[in-house]
Design a protein around this motif. Structure first.
Motif, PDB file in Angstrom:
ATOM      1  N   GLN A 330       0.871  -1.180   0.000  1.00  0.00           N
ATOM      2  CA  GLN A 330       0.000   0.000   0.000  1.00  0.00           C
ATOM      3  C   GLN A 330       0.904   1.224   0.000  1.00  0.00           C
ATOM      4  O   GLN A 330       1.903   1.272   0.726  1.00  0.00           O
ATOM      5  CB  GLN A 330      -0.877   0.006   1.257  1.00  0.00           C
ATOM      6  N   THR A 331       0.559   2.195  -0.824  1.00  0.00           N
ATOM      7  CA  THR A 331       1.401   3.401  -0.866  1.00  0.00           C
ATOM      8  C   THR A 331       0.601   4.605  -0.383  1.00  0.00           C
ATOM      9  O   THR A 331      -0.632   4.605  -0.428  1.00  0.00           O
ATOM     10  CB  THR A 331       1.924   3.670  -2.284  1.00  0.00           C
ATOM     11  N   PHE A 332       1.325   5.620   0.060  1.00  0.00           N
ATOM     12  CA  PHE A 332       0.681   6.828   0.579  1.00  0.00           C
ATOM     13  C   PHE A 332       1.282   8.069  -0.061  1.00  0.00           C
ATOM     14  O   PHE A 332       2.508   8.174  -0.168  1.00  0.00           O
ATOM     15  CB  PHE A 332       0.902   6.959   2.097  1.00  0.00           C
ATOM     16  N   LEU A 333       0.419   8.984  -0.404  1.00  0.00           N
ATOM     17  CA  LEU A 333       0.774  10.361  -0.746  1.00  0.00           C
ATOM     18  C   LEU A 333       2.049  10.516  -1.573  1.00  0.00           C
ATOM     19  O   LEU A 333       3.058  11.029  -1.090  1.00  0.00           O
ATOM     20  CB  LEU A 333       0.923  11.154   0.568  1.00  0.00           C
ATOM     21  N   LEU A 334       1.969  10.109  -2.840  1.00  0.00           N
ATOM     22  CA  LEU A 334       3.109  10.328  -3.743  1.00  0.00           C
ATOM     23  C   LEU A 334       3.243  11.827  -4.019  1.00  0.00           C
ATOM     24  O   LEU A 334       2.246  12.515  -4.235  1.00  0.00           O
ATOM     25  CB  LEU A 334       2.882   9.583  -5.061  1.00  0.00           C
ATOM     26  N   GLU A 335       4.463  12.305  -4.020  1.00  0.00           N
ATOM     27  CA  GLU A 335       4.687  13.730  -4.280  1.00  0.00           C
ATOM     28  C   GLU A 335       4.563  13.992  -5.789  1.00  0.00           C
ATOM     29  O   GLU A 335       5.527  13.877  -6.550  1.00  0.00           O
ATOM     30  CB  GLU A 335       6.092  14.114  -3.796  1.00  0.00           C
ATOM     31  N   LYS A 336       3.349  14.353  -6.192  1.00  0.00           N
ATOM     32  CA  LYS A 336       3.081  14.527  -7.633  1.00  0.00           C
ATOM     33  C   LYS A 336       3.776  15.753  -8.206  1.00  0.00           C
ATOM     34  O   LYS A 336       4.149  15.768  -9.372  1.00  0.00           O
ATOM     35  CB  LYS A 336       1.589  14.771  -7.839  1.00  0.00           C
ATOM     36  N   SER A 337       3.876  16.777  -7.386  1.00  0.00           N
ATOM     37  CA  SER A 337       4.359  18.048  -7.927  1.00  0.00           C
ATOM     38  C   SER A 337       5.758  17.917  -8.540  1.00  0.00           C
ATOM     39  O   SER A 337       6.130  18.662  -9.431  1.00  0.00           O
ATOM     40  CB  SER A 337       4.359  19.109  -6.830  1.00  0.00           C
ATOM     41  N   ARG A 338       6.519  16.903  -8.074  1.00  0.00           N
ATOM     42  CA  ARG A 338       7.885  16.715  -8.572  1.00  0.00           C
ATOM     43  C   ARG A 338       7.908  16.413 -10.069  1.00  0.00           C
ATOM     44  O   ARG A 338       8.910  16.675 -10.746  1.00  0.00           O
ATOM     45  CB  ARG A 338       8.539  15.572  -7.790  1.00  0.00           C
ATOM     46  N   VAL A 339       6.798  15.865 -10.593  1.00  0.00           N
ATOM     47  CA  VAL A 339       6.755  15.524 -12.018  1.00  0.00           C
ATOM     48  C   VAL A 339       6.905  16.793 -12.868  1.00  0.00           C
ATOM     49  O   VAL A 339       7.539  16.776 -13.926  1.00  0.00           O
ATOM     50  CB  VAL A 339       5.421  14.819 -12.348  1.00  0.00           C
ATOM     51  N   VAL A 340       6.346  17.888 -12.386  1.00  0.00           N
ATOM     52  CA  VAL A 340       6.347  19.085 -13.228  1.00  0.00           C
ATOM     53  C   VAL A 340       7.309  20.166 -12.727  1.00  0.00           C
ATOM     54  O   VAL A 340       7.608  21.100 -13.461  1.00  0.00           O
ATOM     55  CB  VAL A 340       4.921  19.682 -13.346  1.00  0.00           C
ATOM     56  N   GLN A 341       7.749  20.047 -11.496  1.00  0.00           N
ATOM     57  CA  GLN A 341       8.730  21.015 -11.040  1.00  0.00           C
ATOM     58  C   GLN A 341       9.595  20.437  -9.926  1.00  0.00           C
ATOM     59  O   GLN A 341       9.091  19.704  -9.073  1.00  0.00           O
ATOM     60  CB  GLN A 341       8.063  22.303 -10.550  1.00  0.00           C
ATOM     61  N   CYS A 342      10.863  20.726  -9.996  1.00  0.00           N
ATOM     62  CA  CYS A 342      11.707  20.363  -8.847  1.00  0.00           C
ATOM     63  C   CYS A 342      12.820  21.386  -8.684  1.00  0.00           C
ATOM     64  O   CYS A 342      13.192  22.086  -9.629  1.00  0.00           O
ATOM     65  CB  CYS A 342      12.210  18.931  -8.920  1.00  0.00           C
ATOM     66  N   ALA A 343      13.303  21.447  -7.472  1.00  0.00           N
ATOM     67  CA  ALA A 343      14.251  22.505  -7.105  1.00  0.00           C
ATOM     68  C   ALA A 343      15.609  22.274  -7.754  1.00  0.00           C
ATOM     69  O   ALA A 343      15.959  21.139  -8.103  1.00  0.00           O
ATOM     70  CB  ALA A 343      14.394  22.537  -5.588  1.00  0.00           C
TER      71      ALA A 343
END
Ligand SMILES: Nc1ncnc2c1ncn2[C@@H]1O[C@H](COP(=O)(O)OP(=O)(O)OP(=O)(O)O)[C@@H](O)[C@H]1O
Length: 894
Positions: A330-343
């Motif tokens: 079971q997985t929880f809360l994948l950080e989606k925002s990283r797909v379109v932006q990362c530092a």
């Protein structure tokens, strides 16, 4: 073993030259509650003036004190002579009281002028000093390099005797305080002993290098119990044994901050379970899920080159015979925002770079794939590679793993097509089409490749990325998008495709690992979840992560109290149950309806005009009275978590919580000819049609109603807690010793902050508030029996033990006699140990005096003999001379 103590710590403590930490199973052990053993190593090492007769006083319950439990300050200073300590100290020793300061076991310490103590230097580091004198409120301390300083006595923190250097359970420290714990962990870390017990919890300090602690030889040793040093293997072994013995499901709960080693630890635990429960081949499949999940769910961040951007629970099922029969993830809360932006300096998910580097020419052609540098989503952070990592090679490993978990070649190609579609989506650009700044995607290679890869009509894709259908009452109106809106729509589509792909893969893995008819209901779950986070700027992700940690902390507290108290009851000791104050107040702040953080966040997310600032104002308006909440200026608010205060900034909260994919985009996906986008669309539709237990969102348009991210996360957490609640938990706290991901570097401040955040010292403190030291009657009578003045030749260990306690006038409050063991309060065993050492020392002195006397007598005899011999020889020579002389006279006469 060579001592590699860092220069700083070297200045803290001089290690006895002959001290060698004994990691072997034959060392002197005490059984502790969890069956794990605790070692009293090297008892013959001469002790410096460290621990003497200090009897500890600790609190009775968690959270009783308002002070930080980890504060090293607050030593009471009393004048008392050393010889008085045992007797009068014992006679007046107060019982643990809840209103006493934490770490009050330090109080007896500072009064002893000969002792060593930790002193906190202005830079925050701790130094070991010798107390030369104490007058009034001040003490004069000599530091190792010869400097003599004056400090306020109350700030002194007691150091442990050398016998306790490197103990493998922090519970054994007679003086439990920050510098002692830091020193102990560092001591062990420098010798590659990265695991230490903190009572029932295993602390794992990330070595950032390969340490020779793993593999078949070690697995075998832990299986046979011939090695009992703290280890992940030992935890996994206990879990298997308890699952079989008690027929209760087990869980291994791993936490720690990013880069602390959770994922590696989870893999090490899985390795052990696979080795012991293997045989059917399924264990191989389970291990192969790691490269897949890491490729799709991990990324390089500034804190960790292989950072998991999701939480994971893997439930491994066992058959009646203890063999692995399947698993579920079971997985929880994948950080989606990283797909379109990362530092800057970070990367997106590994799989993108792996695909670009490792795809075969045929696949490249099919996906119109180019180099990672050509994709805008990957280019923005200016980081394409990771030191020492070959992305092309990793891509082949992932493909192999996909084969092993039965993802067909065809499906694999579809997966890669979705990845390429996401990358090409990022390259879709827009052009202004009217004087109201409305835009349309540029009809170039990017747009056509996306349409081809997902199997949709290019015109429909263009429409979806440039217009939005809005339903107002019964009418549908079409709204043209401006550039920011179009970019949002494009990025939302890319994020959704990726996160649906991730979920789909997990589903495929689960199908492959499914237990089916072989299910027995027995399992060991391994939870690898993000630890408590507190950065300079904390956003929605930290908000959710810290909420999850509050829930886990409650689980942790409740369990540990239960475990501890059960042991007392089992051994029949007189024990009044200790109630503990848990973090329910903070959890209520999050969960209370309708006026809790989550409800108010959801409510504001439903308002089309809601903004991050209106959210912040709403929180301040309704939650100000809660002691765990503080409204700060602007978009800031602070939550008082169990691990400390965290200030959150509401920027982006609403958007991330809504996480909307407009209904037009869902429709686009469902119209695609490729199977995967269709599957993604239907899963999104199913989600929005599910009976809604949380709020509905209408802000995005007609069909985009769905559960908010926070509500979904909360319900996932509730399910998780329910699942964990039915298991016997085993806790592992991972610690990151430095931020530069380097071996051998141990940053005190960083370690301390993590120990505080994950509550390690708190647990030890809680455990010690009872009777933390235990020793079987046999061992106790063997170790201290010789101190008895009366003859004990025929007596059983229990009565010898009791006689010892009586002879030394140990206060009844300081110990309990169980059926099999003696239980002692903190520091009490130190009193006996000290007496034992003094007696041994006395015996040695008597022996040496006697031997000296004997030697002197012998010497005297020898001297006398020599002088007799000398006078005999003189006499003899005189006689000979006389005879010779007489001879001569006789000769002359004749
Ligand atoms: N037991 C270990 N032996 C050797 N190296 C380790 C060990 N544990 C961790 N490491 C090193 O530390 C790195 C970070 O560990 P890991 O990815 O497990 O951290 P994490 O806590 O899961 O981080 P995140 O929360 O960011 O996913 C690993 O890539 C590895 O190099």
């Amino acid at each position: 073993m060579s001592q590699k103590v860092t220069p700083f710590m070297q200045s803290l403590k001089s290690l006895p030259a002959d001290y060698r930490f004994d990691g072997s199973p034959v060392s002197d052990r005490l059984e502790n509650s969890s069956g794990a053993s605790v070692r009293l190593t090297n008892s013959n090492v001469p002790r410096k003036g460290g621990l003497r007769n200090g009897v500890s006083r600790t609190d009775t319950a968690a959270g009783d004190s308002e002070d930080s439990p980890y504060s090293g300050h607050g030593v009471f200073v009393e004048e008392q002579s050393l010889t008085d300590d045992v007797d009068s100290g014992a006679a007046t020793m107060p019982l643990p009281q809840s209103d006493e300061r934490r770490w009050s076991d330090t109080s007896a310490y500072a009064r002893k002028k000969i002792l060593q103590s930790w002193i906190q230097l202005p830079n925050g580091n701790w130094e070991l000093g010798k107390i030369l004198s104490t007058s009034g409120e001040e003490s004069v301390i000599s530091l190792p390099e010869g400097k003599v300083i004056k400090v306020i006595s109350e700030t002194l923190v007691p150091a442990n005797p050398d016998i306790l250097d490197g103990v493998d359970d922090l519970m054994q420290l007679s003086y439990l305080n920050e510098p002692s714990v830091l020193y102990n962990l560092n001591y062990r870390y420098n010798q590659d002993m990265i695991y230490t017990k903190a009572g029932p919890v295993l602390v794992a300090v990330n070595p950032f290098k390969e340490v020779p602690l793993y593999g078949n030889r070690y697995i075998e040793a832990y299986r046979k119990k011939s090695n009992e040093s703290p280890h992940v293997y030992a935890i996994a072994d206990t879990a298997i044994r308890e699952m079989i013995r008690d027929e209760v499901n087990q869980s291994i709960i791993i936490s720690g901050e990013s880069g602390a080693g959770k994922t590696e630890t989870a893999k090490i635990a899985m390795q052990y379970l696979a080795a012991l429960g293997g045989g059917s081949g399924i264990e191989y499949e389970i291990l192969k899920t790691n490269p897949i999940l890491e490729a799709f769910g991990n990324a390089k961040t500034l804190r960790n080159d292989n950072s998991s951007r999701f939480g994971k629970l893997i439930e491994i099922h066992f058959s009646e015979s203890g063999k692995i029969s399947g698993a579920q993830i079971q997985t929880f809360l994948l950080e989606k925002s990283r797909v379109v932006q990362c530092a800057e300096g970070e990367r997106s998910y590994h799989i993108f770079y792996q695909l670009c580097a490792g795809a075969s020419p045929a696949l490249r052609e099919k996906l119109n794939l180019t180099s990672a540098h050509e994709y805008k989503y990957l280019g923005q952070s200016n980081c394409y590679s990771i030191n020492g990592v070959d992305d092309a090679e990793r891509f082949h490993t992932v493909k192999e793993a996909l084969d092993i978990v039965h993802v067909s070649k065809e499906d694999q190609e579809s997966v890669f097509a979705m990845l390429a579609a996401v990358l090409w989506l990022g390259n879709v650009s827009f052009t202004v089409i009217d004087n109201e700044n409305h835009v349309e995607p540029v009809a170039d290679e990017s747009l056509s490749t996306v349409a081809k890869l997902i199997g949709c009509n290019i015109n429909e894709l263009t429409l979806t990325l440039s217009k939005r259908n809005m339903r107002v009452r019964n009418d549908t109106i079409v709204q043209k998008l401006t550039l920011p809106q179009a970019i949002d729509a494009r990025d939302a589509l890319a994020k959704s495709i990726y996160s649906c792909l991730f979920d789909w893969l997990v589903e495929q893995i689960n199908k492959s690992l499914a237990v089916g008819k072989r299910r027995t209901g027995r399992s060991i779950s391994i939870l690898d979840i993000y630890g408590f986070e507190s950065f300079d700027k904390n956003s929605f992700e930290q908000f959710c992560i810290n909420y999850a940690n509050e829930r886990l902390q409650q689980h942790f507290n409740r369990h540990l109290f239960k475990l501890e108290q059960e042991e007392y009851i089992q051994d029949g000791i007189d024990w009044t149950r200790v109630d503990f104050e848990d973090n329910q107040n903070c959890l209520s702040l999050f969960e209370k309806k309708p006026l809790g953080l989550l409800s108010l966040l959801d409510e504001e997310s439903t308002f089309p005009n809601g903004t991050d600032l209106t959210l912040a104002n709403k929180l301040k308006q309704h939650l100000q009275s809660n002691s765990c909440f503080r409204g700060d200026k602007g978009k800031l608010f602070t939550v008082v978590h169990y691990a400390g205060e965290v200030t959150y900034e509401t920027t982006g909260f609403l958007e991330k919580n809504r996480d909307l994919l407009h209904s037009d985009s869902i429709q686009l996906l469902s119209s695609c000819s490729c199977l995967l986008p269709q599957a993604f669309a239907s899963s999104m539709l199913i989600q929005s049609e599910k009976p809604v237990v949380g709020p509905l969102y209408k802000a995005g348009g007609a069909d985009s109603q769905r559960l908010s991210v926070a509500t979904k996360f909360k319900s996932q957490l509730f399910q998780l807690m329910q699942r964990l609640g039915n298991t016997t938990p085993h806790f592992i706290r991972c610690i990151k010793p430095n931020n530069i991901q380097s071996p051998g570097v141990y940053e005190q401040g960083l370690v301390l902050q993590q120990l505080r955040c994950c509550g390690v010292l708190e647990v030890v403190r809680i455990s010690r508030s009872g009777f933390p030291t235990r020793m079987s009657h046999q061992k106790f009578s063997r170790r201290y029996g010789f101190l008895l003045v009366e003859n004990i030749a025929d007596r059983d260990p229990l009565s010898v033990s009791v006689a010892i306690l009586h002879q030394f006038n140990i206060l009844p409050e300081m110990y309990q006699v169980g059926y099999t063991k003696l239980f002692f309060r903190t520091g009490q065993i130190g009193v006996l140990e000290d007496t034992r050492n003094r007696t041994l020392h006395g015996i040695l002195r008597v022996q040496s005096s006697f031997r000296g006397y004997q030697a002197r007598c012998l010497l005297k005899e020898l001297k006398r003999g020599i002088s007799i011999l000398q006078s005999c020889i003189t006499l003899l020579s005189q006689v000979i001379t006389l005879v010779l002389h007489l001879n001569l006279i006789v000769m002359e006469i004749l």
